[in-house]
Design an enzyme around this catalytic site. Structure first.
Site, PDB file in Angstrom:
ATOM      1  CD  GLU A  95      -1.225   0.257   3.704  1.00 17.50           C
ATOM      2  OE1 GLU A  95      -1.661   1.415   3.910  1.00 17.50           O
ATOM      3  OE2 GLU A  95      -1.553  -0.718   4.394  1.00 17.50           O
ATOM      4  CB  CYS A 129      -2.399  -4.528   6.443  1.00 19.46           C
ATOM      5  SG  CYS A 129      -1.913  -2.968   7.219  1.00 19.46           S
ATOM      6  CG  HIS A 264      -2.586  -7.173  10.276  1.00 20.14           C
ATOM      7  ND1 HIS A 264      -1.396  -6.749   9.716  1.00 20.14           N
ATOM      8  CD2 HIS A 264      -3.299  -6.045  10.557  1.00 20.14           C
ATOM      9  CE1 HIS A 264      -1.393  -5.428   9.638  1.00 20.14           C
ATOM     10  NE2 HIS A 264      -2.536  -4.985  10.143  1.00 20.14           N
TER      11      HIS A 264
END
Length: 525
Positions: A95, A129, A264
């Site tokens: 990103e 993400c 994550h």
């Protein structure tokens, strides 16, 4: 090497497709979170206890998303003695956007030039993400499809996570992960076992096209993360239960059926809360939980809670974090090494957690285990899936080689340079002012980079970026550079011996040297 299979010998469905090799890169400098608390004038423990963070890696203006990915790809290829001709697909998840048109993948193709291999499918994938996981799924699907030509896929996830001055800045970080994908892998994807949830929300986004900084709704982001975790776990649990029923088993799935769980990790404390959240799900899903003995002891007061009402319920959170303490220690804590010491890397975050887990266990401890992987990206997209570790942990096995390749992770973290919060702040200001500029020559020190790191040398008047690589061994002559040729490219076949005879000086008109095999390609101005 696992994964190699001549096309003529391929069966109808490649077996045990998954992660064969994994390489991780993080910056060579960090800021201490305790010192950052004092510098920022916040209460002691706000970052270190409240967020669970100890150190935060960051990049100088010498590194950008292209250089991070160049570094991690070349390291993986060199460490595993792979030919660039053996790669048939290259996917990038990121990103960190430095160009609204040109992909990071095309920049990585510079590494393939000397091999002559341009037959490489795949491109960049972006959604906060989650992009690295989407890229990984694309690669796995390619290997399992009729399009597969028998070569490896390579997945790269990389980002530079930076925030404006304020409460979110200590949740930054930077890094990149490269994963080699193919059949007969030590970490194989379990077929049909993915639970995905996608929904529209403005929890974290980057609408300012000239700024690296995101707009963050912190409370909404946590709610989205936890709600996605609930949904993904429910879908995954239903799918594996259906699979077991087809196999003749009526057992119910619970967290104990995972050998390990990685998440994550925006910050470590959220991961600990997430495992507690999954235990809440198990508790509510159980038809008759034992609240007298075992993990659910003393939790009877929460039997009738509704999950959607508990995202910020401190009583529920505290009770289930306590109840899941033992499970956290056994299944998840080891995965937080990189997150705690380097911070949030965005797309590579969950795979940094996977690498941390592998690095701190022996092959025999990993063998046969099911690893649950939860990937989340704001906006929002999430998936819970599982990897099955091979049973073969003998010396020289693919699992043994994978574990060995990551065994130096702690040593690499400890070899970084600590930078003062004041200098860190100056670096952030420099990035803010210059990351989008043309005609820019970076000011950061090359000597402070790890050996073998690619770095930005200049941005020209048309925003074209040029890179070089710091030598792998400082006692050796400087390694070759990869640059954008401003003119004609001529390949000169020079043996290494002749270059040594030249004393590594640059012949007239030669802009740079690019090493490849036994020869060097020279780019002429």
């Amino acid at each position: 090497m696992p994964g190699s299979a001549p096309v003529s010998y391929l069966g109808p469905w490649p077996k045990d497709v998954g992660i064969i090799a994994l390489e991780l890169y993080f910056p060579s400098q960090y800021v201490d979170q305790t010192e950052l608390e004092e510098f920022d004038g916040v209460p002691a423990g706000k970052y270190t206890v409240g967020l669970g963070q100890a150190r935060m890696g960051f990049c100088s203006d010498r590194e950008d998303i292209n250089s991070l990915c160049l570094t991690v790809v070349q390291r993986l290829m060199e460490k595993n003695a792979l030919s660039y001709n053996s790669i048939g697909r290259l996917e990038v998840g990121t990103e960190t956007i430095i160009d609204k048109s040109k992909s990071v993948k095309t920049a990585l193709m510079q590494l393939f030039e000397n091999s002559g291999n341009t037959d490489v499918e795949g491109i960049d994938t972006t959604n906060a993400c989650y992009g690295g996981t989407a890229a990984l799924f694309n690669a796995v699907n390619w290997v399992e499809s009729s399009s597969w030509d028998g070569r490896y896929a390579l997945v790269v996830a990389g980002d530079i996570a930076v925030y404006a001055t304020g409460s979110a800045r200590p949740t930054g970080g930077a890094g990149a992960v490269a994963m080699l994908i193919g059949p007969n892998a030590p970490l194989a994807f379990e077929r049909g076992l993915r639970g995905t949830h996608m929904q529209h929300a403005y929890d974290f986004y980057k609408p300012d096209m000239v700024s690296e900084y995101p707009v963050v709704d912190g409370k909404l982001s946590i709610q989205c993360y936890l709600s996605a975790l609930d949904r993904c776990y429910s879908v995954y649990r239903n799918k594996i239960h259906a699979q077991w029923q087809r196999e003749g088993s009526d057992k119910s799935f619970s967290l104990e059926d995972f050998g390990f769980l990685v998440f994550h990790s925006p910050y470590c404390k959220l991961v600990q809360k997430s495992l507690a959240r999954l235990m809440l799900n198990d508790f509510l899903n159980h038809p008759n939980p034992n609240t007298e003995n075992g993990p659910f002891t003393g939790l009877e007061a929460f039997r009738d809670v509704q999950p959607e009402d508990t995202y910020f319920d401190r009583d529920v959170e505290k009770a289930f974090m306590k109840a899941s303490t033992d499970m956290f220690e056994r299944k998840t804590k080891a995965s937080l090494l990189i997150s705690n010491q380097n911070g949030n890397m965005y797309t590579p975050s969950v795979y940094g957690c996977l690498a941390s887990l592998i690095a701190q266990h022996t092959p025999s401890q990993m063998a046969g285990q099911r690893i649950g992987v939860f990937s989340y990206g704001s906006g929002f997209a999430a998936t819970l899936y599982s990897l099955r570790v091979t049973q073969d942990h003998t010396p020289g096995s693919s699992l043994d080689k994978l574990v060995l390749s990551l065994s130096d992770l702690k040593t690499r973290l400890d070899s970084r340079k600590k930078v003062s919060p004041a200098l860190f702040s100056e670096n952030m200001k420099l990035r803010e002012d210059t990351h989008h500029l043309a005609n820019y020559v970076p000011q950061g020190s090359v000597e402070d980079l790890f050996p073998g790191t690619w770095y930005l040398t200049r941005v020209d008047d048309k925003h074209r970026r040029e890179y070089a690589r710091r030598p792998v061994d400082d006692d050796l002559p400087a390694e070759s550079e990869l640059v954008r040729s401003r003119g004609r490219v001529l390949s000169l076949r020079l043996s290494l011996a002749r270059v040594l005879l030249l004393g590594m000086t640059r012949p007239a008109g030669v802009a740079t040297l690019y090493s490849g095999g036994d020869h060097l390609n020279c780019l002429l101005l």
